[in-house]
Scaffold this active site. Sequence first.
Site, PDB file in Angstrom:
ATOM      1  CE1 TYR A 122      -3.639   2.642   0.844  1.00 21.27           C
ATOM      2  CE2 TYR A 122      -1.949   3.513   2.308  1.00 21.27           C
ATOM      3  CZ  TYR A 122      -3.147   3.652   1.639  1.00 21.27           C
ATOM      4  OH  TYR A 122      -3.852   4.832   1.755  1.00 21.27           O
ATOM      5  CE  LYS A 126      -2.711   6.385  -1.405  1.00 17.53           C
ATOM      6  NZ  LYS A 126      -3.504   7.342  -2.231  1.00 17.53           N
TER       7      LYS A 126
END
Length: 331
Positions: A122, A126
């Site tokens: 994640y 990002k």
Amino acid sequence: MHSALVIGGVGFLGSHVVERLVDDGNYAVTGSIVDATSILNAVEELKPLVVLHTASPVHGLPAYIYYEVNETGTRNVINACRAAGVKKLIYTSSTGVVWTGAEFNGVTEDHVPFPSKGYDAYHHTKGLGERLILSAEGRDGMQTVILRPCGMTGERDKQLIWRLAEVYAKKQHNVQIGDNTNLVDYAYVGNVAHAHILACTKLISEPDLVSGQTFFITNGEPRPQWDFARLVWKGLGDDGKGRIIQIPRLVGLIMAVFAEAFCRITGSSTQFTAFSVRFLTGTQWYNINKARNILGYTPDVPLEEGIQRTVKWWKQTGLAQHELQKMRKEM
């Protein structure tokens, strides 16, 4: 009147951003950002003055989804903006893109280096999204702002409050890993949404002041990790009188390593990982003076009040939604 396109406007943070924009201009919500044509059509049709890219998958999904949404999806958004002549773009990232397990005591945006690899899919993706945004800055007149909020809670939170409520329901809330001296940041989602509106306003009115800039966004109230959870559990009914079972950090890490090994052998999964132990016992809070001074950001809702609002929403709406989702998974 200014027009704004909120990508991810039906999500947790995005829906709060939309609410904040209603009184000031127009907004629209688009579909999958993995579909480049869908994004391009939406941007070309609406011709917004500014695009706010808040879309992101929830935690706990297969890694490829994060690459598709946070990397490929962000590239699609940038390309669509350039093709449609939209020059202003705000990207929602995360404080976690720069955290790799080190002790962060009030670090600033310029204080910590950008890691070559994030600590999970994640946050790694990002970070890849941030790199794409930064590479787009200045090309064909593109002006960008990156906001890095910390962990959030608030109405419509379908991650943090759900996990804490499940722990409480299973009567596991008296187990603590570590000594609870590590300070961490959390934020009320309404405050983070407000930061997005401030960034939007500045990017329109004073672009030279904010274009190409990155800002940490928190509630500005770092506190011991387990204190946050206990405020939630207090709202759910915990009287605070139960005995706390404290597991030392090292013991927790060893237990997590065995849990992960067992899952690899059996093909099962667990949220009790070495990373989760490091996260729960690590110091991680950020200096938000840059956002205060340049954006004019002030966290209007104190964290404890934000938690109270979250718990109230959970009791009135969130729990029912959670139970319905569980039923659908079991069918």
